[in-house]
Design an enzyme around this catalytic site. Structure first.
Site, PDB file in Angstrom:
ATOM      1  N   HIS A 102     -11.635  -6.110   8.098  1.00 16.18           N
ATOM      2  CA  HIS A 102     -12.376  -5.898   6.824  1.00 16.18           C
ATOM      3  C   HIS A 102     -13.585  -5.384   7.298  1.00 16.18           C
ATOM      4  O   HIS A 102     -14.802  -5.294   6.606  1.00 16.18           O
ATOM      5  CB  HIS A 102     -12.819  -7.176   6.036  1.00 16.18           C
ATOM      6  N   GLU A 111       1.021  -1.224  -0.104  1.00 13.18           N
ATOM      7  CA  GLU A 111      -0.085  -0.140   0.038  1.00 13.18           C
ATOM      8  C   GLU A 111       0.844   1.224   0.024  1.00 13.18           C
ATOM      9  O   GLU A 111       0.337   2.233  -0.593  1.00 13.18           O
ATOM     10  CB  GLU A 111      -0.948  -0.198   1.240  1.00 13.18           C
TER      11      GLU A 111
END
Ligand SMILES: *[C@@H]1O[C@H](CO)[C@@H](O)[C@H](O)[C@H]1NC(C)=O
Length: 353
Positions: free
Chosen positions: A157, A87
């Site tokens: 998540h 990322e």
């Protein structure tokens, strides 16, 4: 989960309000759910801006939530391409692309995994214009990430990290509540002159369809939307939670005879203080609700500003109904989220104060 059913019916009502407006002003529409309206915004951008590129983990085959489906085949593998699982690298690359003069649209696969890119976002992207004395900027960078609870996402998540980024001048943070808003706000982020983070409520990706204009259109950033007018309590939320608030407003009316004004903040940074304060001056009561943990959550910022601006109008202390100060749980998600019952209790407390 019952939440899905409720969200669906709420969004269908939403559709009717927008239908008339959209058909009049914005040309032909198509039935789209939220992930399809994101695809449509990206499609419009790739078509109209030859410099635009889309990159991230798995975006080439359409992404785990199908937001980029078909775009690599339509625009080529040099414009829609996969990155390594890194990322920090994705956002660092995006900053370079934007500074070099192209339109960079980065996908972080889940907002929960945006933290490795935190340094690139808050220390590089957000400061680029300021530290170069406006010689350079990476305003053409947009970072998309699925966000919020989904019913079974557990601790990696489900998170809502907007407050971390709301502490950082130089970027914008935007969260839509449905397909029509998702497309209009995403296109605004892409054309905005500042780097933007666009958080997509993942539980809403397939929750409902709306008639969404096929052509590009924008919805102004930093403008909250009053979804329902009311006189007794102001309810402020964004993303998924706005649908809970609408249900709470109906329950408050039916069960307590309390009239609620419902405001979708839409942009978290910089946020629309005027619309919120104007409403609180009228109602005298404010409930803010988000899934993220209560401590240091964005509700705290809203609460502080509103008590400064509206102190003499307040009839009760400002209420926050938020996630608990724990990691996001798995089987305890139904207990963790700020559901309609917790919000209704908060309204009762404010009315009886
Ligand atoms: C950002 O994009 C716009 C529109 O494509 C372009 O005019 C502008 O030069 C770009 N900014 C930078 C810093 O390259």
């Amino acid at each position: 989960r019952p939440l899905r059913v409720n969200l669906h019916s709420v969004l269908v009502v939403d559709m009717f309000f927008f239908l008339a407006f959209i058909c009049e002003c914005l040309g032909p529409t198509q039935k789209m759910n939220l992930f399809q309206s994101v695809t449509s915004a990206l499609d419009n951008t790739l078509a109209s801006d030859p410099t635009a590129v889309i990159f991230g983990e798995d975006v080439a085959f359409g992404g785990v939530f199908r937001c980029t489906v078909g775009l690599r085949d339509k625009y080529g593998k040099d414009r829609v391409f996969n990155t390594p699982l890194c990322e920090q690298g994705i956002v660092g690359f995006g900053i370079g692309v934007a500074v070099a003069g192209a339109t960079a649209i980065a996908e972080i696969q889940f907002a929960d995994y945006i933290y490795p890119a935190f340094d690139q976002i808050v220390n590089e992207a957000a400061k680029y214009r300021y530290r170069s004395g406006n010689l350079f900027d990476c305003g053409n960078l947009t970072i998309r990430a699925p966000w919020g609870c989904v019913g079974h996402g557990s601790l990696y998540h489900s998170q809502s990290p907007e407050a971390f980024f709301a502490h950082c001048p130089g970027i914008k943070v935007v969260i839509p509540r449905g397909p029509v808003q998702a497309k209009g706000l995403l296109l605004s982020c892409i054309s905005d002159k500042n780097p933007c983070i666009f958080f997509e409520p993942k539980i809403l990706y397939r929750a409902a369809v709306e008639q969404v204009p096929v052509e590009p259109y924008t919805i102004p950033l930093s403008q909250a939307e009053v979804l329902q007018e009311g006189s007794d309590v102001t309810l402020v939320a964004w993303g998924t939670q706005i649908h809970v608030m609408r249900e709470v407003a109906n329950m408050a009316q039916e069960k307590l005879g309390v009239s609620c004004e419902v405001i979708d903040l839409q942009t978290i940074l910089p946020w629309d203080t005027e619309t919120v304060c104007k409403s609180v001056v009228k109602t005298g009561r404010l409930l803010i609700s988000h899934e993220a943990p209560i401590t240091g959550g964005f509700a705290a910022e809203i609460s502080s500003t509103v008590q400064e601006e509206c102190f003499l109008n307040l009839e009760a202390p400002i209420s926050r109904v938020c996630g608990y100060d724990t990691p996001f749980p798995h089987i305890f998600e139904p207990f963790y989220i700020p559901d309609k019952w917790k919000c209704l209790e908060a309204i009762k407390r404010m009315i009886n104060y």
